[in-house]
Design a protein around this motif. Structure first.
Motif, PDB file in Angstrom:
ATOM      1  N   ASN A  15       0.794  -1.229   0.000  1.00 33.89           N
ATOM      2  CA  ASN A  15       0.000   0.000   0.000  1.00 33.89           C
ATOM      3  C   ASN A  15       0.826   1.279   0.000  1.00 33.89           C
ATOM      4  OD1 ASN A  15       0.883  -0.104   2.588  1.00 33.89           O
ATOM      5  ND2 ASN A  15      -1.120  -0.082   3.542  1.00 33.89           N
ATOM      6  N   SER A  16       2.155   1.168   0.014  1.00 36.30           N
ATOM      7  CA  SER A  16       2.986   2.368  -0.060  1.00 36.30           C
ATOM      8  C   SER A  16       4.365   1.997  -0.602  1.00 36.30           C
ATOM      9  CB  SER A  16       3.132   3.026   1.311  1.00 36.30           C
ATOM     10  OG  SER A  16       3.951   2.237   2.147  1.00 36.30           O
ATOM     11  N   VAL A  17       5.064   3.004  -1.065  1.00 36.38           N
ATOM     12  CA  VAL A  17       6.411   2.801  -1.584  1.00 36.38           C
ATOM     13  C   VAL A  17       7.334   2.326  -0.464  1.00 36.38           C
ATOM     14  CG1 VAL A  17       8.383   3.950  -2.661  1.00 36.38           C
ATOM     15  CG2 VAL A  17       6.071   4.478  -3.425  1.00 36.38           C
ATOM     16  N   SER A  18       7.165   2.862   0.729  1.00 34.16           N
ATOM     17  CA  SER A  18       8.037   2.459   1.838  1.00 34.16           C
ATOM     18  C   SER A  18       7.836   0.996   2.209  1.00 34.16           C
ATOM     19  CB  SER A  18       7.835   3.367   3.051  1.00 34.16           C
ATOM     20  OG  SER A  18       6.527   3.246   3.565  1.00 34.16           O
ATOM     21  N   VAL A  19       6.606   0.512   2.152  1.00 36.23           N
ATOM     22  CA  VAL A  19       6.359  -0.906   2.435  1.00 36.23           C
ATOM     23  C   VAL A  19       6.973  -1.768   1.331  1.00 36.23           C
ATOM     24  CG1 VAL A  19       4.587  -2.689   2.704  1.00 36.23           C
ATOM     25  CG2 VAL A  19       4.301  -0.482   3.827  1.00 36.23           C
ATOM     26  N   CYS A  20       6.874  -1.316   0.082  1.00 38.92           N
ATOM     27  CA  CYS A  20       7.520  -2.039  -1.029  1.00 38.92           C
ATOM     28  C   CYS A  20       9.007  -2.210  -0.749  1.00 38.92           C
ATOM     29  CB  CYS A  20       7.347  -1.289  -2.341  1.00 38.92           C
ATOM     30  SG  CYS A  20       5.736  -1.423  -3.087  1.00 38.92           S
ATOM     31  N   MET A  21       9.641  -1.128  -0.329  1.00 42.56           N
ATOM     32  CA  MET A  21      11.078  -1.164  -0.060  1.00 42.56           C
ATOM     33  C   MET A  21      11.398  -2.117   1.089  1.00 42.56           C
ATOM     34  SD  MET A  21      13.681  -0.173  -1.363  1.00 42.56           S
ATOM     35  CE  MET A  21      14.748   1.142  -1.713  1.00 42.56           C
ATOM     36  N   LYS A  22      10.581  -2.113   2.126  1.00 46.06           N
ATOM     37  CA  LYS A  22      10.798  -3.023   3.254  1.00 46.06           C
ATOM     38  C   LYS A  22      10.694  -4.474   2.810  1.00 46.06           C
ATOM     39  CE  LYS A  22       9.115   0.138   6.791  1.00 46.06           C
ATOM     40  NZ  LYS A  22       8.034   0.439   7.743  1.00 46.06           N
ATOM     41  N   VAL A  23       9.705  -4.774   1.971  1.00 48.53           N
ATOM     42  CA  VAL A  23       9.527  -6.143   1.480  1.00 48.53           C
ATOM     43  C   VAL A  23      10.727  -6.553   0.640  1.00 48.53           C
ATOM     44  CG1 VAL A  23       8.136  -7.642  -0.009  1.00 48.53           C
ATOM     45  CG2 VAL A  23       7.007  -6.071   1.577  1.00 48.53           C
ATOM     46  N   LYS A  24      11.184  -5.667  -0.237  1.00 54.85           N
ATOM     47  CA  LYS A  24      12.338  -5.980  -1.095  1.00 54.85           C
ATOM     48  C   LYS A  24      13.585  -6.232  -0.251  1.00 54.85           C
ATOM     49  CE  LYS A  24      15.137  -4.226  -4.949  1.00 54.85           C
ATOM     50  NZ  LYS A  24      15.930  -5.393  -4.935  1.00 54.85           N
ATOM     51  N   ILE A  25      13.827  -5.394   0.728  1.00 47.78           N
ATOM     52  CA  ILE A  25      14.996  -5.563   1.595  1.00 47.78           C
ATOM     53  C   ILE A  25      14.895  -6.872   2.374  1.00 47.78           C
ATOM     54  CG2 ILE A  25      16.155  -4.645   3.655  1.00 47.78           C
ATOM     55  CD1 ILE A  25      15.486  -1.823   2.500  1.00 47.78           C
ATOM     56  N   PHE A  26      13.717  -7.148   2.903  1.00 47.22           N
ATOM     57  CA  PHE A  26      13.521  -8.385   3.660  1.00 47.22           C
ATOM     58  C   PHE A  26      13.809  -9.604   2.783  1.00 47.22           C
ATOM     59  CE2 PHE A  26      10.766 -11.940   4.844  1.00 47.22           C
ATOM     60  CZ  PHE A  26      11.178 -12.158   6.149  1.00 47.22           C
ATOM     61  N   LEU A  27      13.202  -9.648   1.600  1.00 41.61           N
ATOM     62  CA  LEU A  27      13.409 -10.795   0.710  1.00 41.61           C
ATOM     63  C   LEU A  27      14.868 -10.880   0.255  1.00 41.61           C
ATOM     64  CD1 LEU A  27      10.159 -10.677  -1.450  1.00 41.61           C
ATOM     65  CD2 LEU A  27      10.688 -12.225   0.441  1.00 41.61           C
ATOM     66  N   GLY A  28      15.490  -9.742   0.002  1.00 40.55           N
ATOM     67  CA  GLY A  28      16.885  -9.721  -0.417  1.00 40.55           C
ATOM     68  C   GLY A  28      17.819 -10.306   0.620  1.00 40.55           C
ATOM     69  N   ARG A  29      17.497 -10.127   1.883  1.00 43.14           N
ATOM     70  CA  ARG A  29      18.319 -10.698   2.961  1.00 43.14           C
ATOM     71  C   ARG A  29      18.360 -12.219   2.894  1.00 43.14           C
ATOM     72  NH1 ARG A  29      16.340  -7.033   8.031  1.00 43.14           N
ATOM     73  NH2 ARG A  29      17.508  -5.163   7.459  1.00 43.14           N
ATOM     74  N   PHE A  30      17.349 -12.809   2.273  1.00 43.35           N
ATOM     75  CA  PHE A  30      17.283 -14.261   2.154  1.00 43.35           C
ATOM     76  C   PHE A  30      17.584 -14.728   0.727  1.00 43.35           C
ATOM     77  CE2 PHE A  30      14.574 -13.212   5.767  1.00 43.35           C
ATOM     78  CZ  PHE A  30      15.144 -14.018   6.744  1.00 43.35           C
ATOM     79  N   GLY A  31      18.170 -13.841  -0.065  1.00 41.51           N
ATOM     80  CA  GLY A  31      18.573 -14.206  -1.414  1.00 41.51           C
ATOM     81  C   GLY A  31      17.452 -14.286  -2.426  1.00 41.51           C
ATOM     82  N   VAL A  32      16.310 -13.695  -2.120  1.00 37.88           N
ATOM     83  CA  VAL A  32      15.178 -13.692  -3.041  1.00 37.88           C
ATOM     84  C   VAL A  32      15.271 -12.435  -3.901  1.00 37.88           C
ATOM     85  CG1 VAL A  32      12.669 -13.678  -3.249  1.00 37.88           C
ATOM     86  CG2 VAL A  32      13.756 -14.994  -1.415  1.00 37.88           C
ATOM     87  N   LYS A  33      15.460 -12.618  -5.203  1.00 41.15           N
ATOM     88  CA  LYS A  33      15.616 -11.493  -6.126  1.00 41.15           C
ATOM     89  C   LYS A  33      14.244 -10.956  -6.515  1.00 41.15           C
ATOM     90  CE  LYS A  33      17.847 -10.312 -10.471  1.00 41.15           C
ATOM     91  NZ  LYS A  33      18.573 -10.810 -11.630  1.00 41.15           N
TER      92      LYS A  33
END
Length: 111
Positions: A41-59
């Motif tokens: 629902n927001s750009v900031s949440v998008c960024m949090k999800v991307k960072i979270f997934l990236g920490r686990f190697g999810v591109k």
């Protein structure tokens, strides 16, 4: 019968604290396969999800109204050409329009 290329929508109601863990489990356990489009629902949440997934190697890639149109088009082209399978998108165009309107309102209106 439904083919593997059919569009499917999943909704899971859970607590805020469980969202990231459930998303990670769905992706890593391959319970959701193929191209995945995640809406936030927001750009900031998008960024949090991307960072979270990236920490686990999810591109994954981000798509939101704050990006220039040519960048958004390039991201969609990459998604369609299998450069990555997960696209995190925000429908926060309303927020972007409000920011633009607020910036215009701060001016003297004589432009």
């Amino acid at each position: 019968s439904q083919s593997d290329s059919a569009l499917r929508e999943y909704t899971i109601k859970c607590t805020r604290n469980d969202k990231y863990l459930i998303l990670y489990a769905l992706l890593k356990l391959r319970l959701v396969r193929g191209k995945v489009l995640i809406f936030a629902n927001s750009v900031s949440v998008c960024m949090k999800v991307k960072i979270f997934l990236g920490r686990f190697g999810v591109k994954a890639a981000l798509l939101n109204a704050e990006l220039p149109q040519n960048s958004r088009r390039h991201i969609i082209d990459q998604f369609n050409s299998d450069a990555f399978d997960i696209l995190i998108a925000s429908d926060d165009a309303v927020g972007a329009k409000k920011a633009t309107s607020a910036a215009a309102a701060d001016g003297d209106g004589n432009e």
